[in-house]
Design an enzyme around this catalytic site. Sequence first.
Site, PDB file in Angstrom:
ATOM      1  N   TYR A  65       0.858  -1.130   0.036  1.00  0.00           N
ATOM      2  CA  TYR A  65      -0.054   0.019   0.145  1.00  0.00           C
ATOM      3  C   TYR A  65       0.862   1.152   0.059  1.00  0.00           C
ATOM      4  O   TYR A  65       1.259   1.814   1.029  1.00  0.00           O
ATOM      5  CB  TYR A  65      -0.690   0.333   1.073  1.00  0.00           C
ATOM      6  N   PRO A 212     -15.882  -5.810   2.102  1.00  0.00           N
ATOM      7  CA  PRO A 212     -17.100  -6.425   2.614  1.00  0.00           C
ATOM      8  C   PRO A 212     -18.479  -5.263   1.982  1.00  0.00           C
ATOM      9  O   PRO A 212     -19.465  -5.975   2.167  1.00  0.00           O
ATOM     10  CB  PRO A 212     -16.761  -6.252   3.969  1.00  0.00           C
ATOM     11  N   GLY A 216     -18.212  -0.024  -1.873  1.00  0.00           N
ATOM     12  CA  GLY A 216     -19.393   0.957  -1.717  1.00  0.00           C
ATOM     13  C   GLY A 216     -20.529   0.571  -2.332  1.00  0.00           C
ATOM     14  O   GLY A 216     -21.743   1.124  -2.086  1.00  0.00           O
ATOM     15  N   LEU A 218     -22.541  -1.919  -1.662  1.00  0.00           N
ATOM     16  CA  LEU A 218     -23.584  -2.159  -0.614  1.00  0.00           C
ATOM     17  C   LEU A 218     -24.182  -0.945   0.290  1.00  0.00           C
ATOM     18  O   LEU A 218     -24.980  -1.201   1.292  1.00  0.00           O
ATOM     19  CB  LEU A 218     -23.076  -3.365   0.372  1.00  0.00           C
ATOM     20  N   GLY A 220     -25.570   1.464  -1.026  1.00  0.00           N
ATOM     21  CA  GLY A 220     -27.076   1.893  -1.688  1.00  0.00           C
ATOM     22  C   GLY A 220     -26.730   3.128  -2.487  1.00  0.00           C
ATOM     23  O   GLY A 220     -27.600   3.626  -3.186  1.00  0.00           O
ATOM     24  N   LYS A 221     -25.623   3.875  -2.393  1.00  0.00           N
ATOM     25  CA  LYS A 221     -25.483   5.195  -2.733  1.00  0.00           C
ATOM     26  C   LYS A 221     -25.448   5.190  -4.494  1.00  0.00           C
ATOM     27  O   LYS A 221     -26.070   6.242  -5.035  1.00  0.00           O
ATOM     28  CB  LYS A 221     -24.350   5.816  -2.091  1.00  0.00           C
TER      29      LYS A 221
END
Length: 327
Positions: A65, A212, A216, A218, A220-221
């Site tokens: 990273y 998880p 993004g 999940l 809903g945006k």
Amino acid sequence: MENTKRTLGQTDLNLSPLGLGTWQFSKGSGVVGKFWGSLDDELTEDIIKTSLTGGINWFDTAEVYGGGESEKILSKALENIGATHDEAKIATKWWPMFRTAKSITKTIHNRQEALNNRPIDLYQIHQPYSFSSVDKQIRAMIELVKDGHINHVGVSNFNVAAMVNSHRILSENGLSLASNQVKYSLLDRRIEENGILQSAKELGISIIAYSPLEQGLLTGKFHDNPDLIHDAKGPRRFQRKFKEAGLAESKPLITLLDAIGEKYNVSASQVALNWTIHYHGETVFAIPGATKVHHAQDNVGALTFKLDASELEEISRTSWKVIGKKK
């Protein structure tokens, strides 16, 4: 507040079911770091502080990273906040591509330096593909434990055979495989079908779920405002699941997460995270990321309640339908 810690694998590490993933702290550097924009240090510190205050007590980073940038930023922020080792545990990873197992022992001092000599509670092999066998890689990790450089050994992206083999070698040396970090979400449940989850349960190995919230999706945006995908960093905007047809397919799951969220006064993403860390008992931990303080607040909010058995099953059934499997 439903915020009980649990044991990672068969270790003495007592961790919150959610950790904070820190890929996004790469400062936009390196091939892998370019997936994210660069966050300023003050924002990073606020995200870490919000996570700690909300009950998260561990952080997952990696050598790759930003070539150590994420590790440096994380350790500096923890130092500025005044977080002790007891309050903030660190998991990091060795990058194996184009290297041999000898690199594991040769480069550990670089990891320690990047982390400002904070203890490495969990050291993971980022994926199994080095120039050396898994056997040699695990034996190098054992050497690090015995020399006191790291506390526990984990792997990442290992298939069931490599995971079981790693566990066997560690067990023969009086140690245990703490975890296997893999991609897992309500929209990606391959580990339930390929033997990884079943073997992990049988052997007492924890699963650490990365992505998880499916980058993004999940939350809903993107369903509420599909235009957001045009501004998203990295390759997400080119993936089918973020296009109109893909969003339509996953919409029934988001609708259910929203409905259950209303009952608990929480968001769809908090319901999704809660499902991830509870559906399989205490086997699965999850490491959502955060690029804004409100993302960190949303993460810790997932630790404040617990879905009941019927809700867990209803979410599971809807998830399988969306994925295209009948369960």
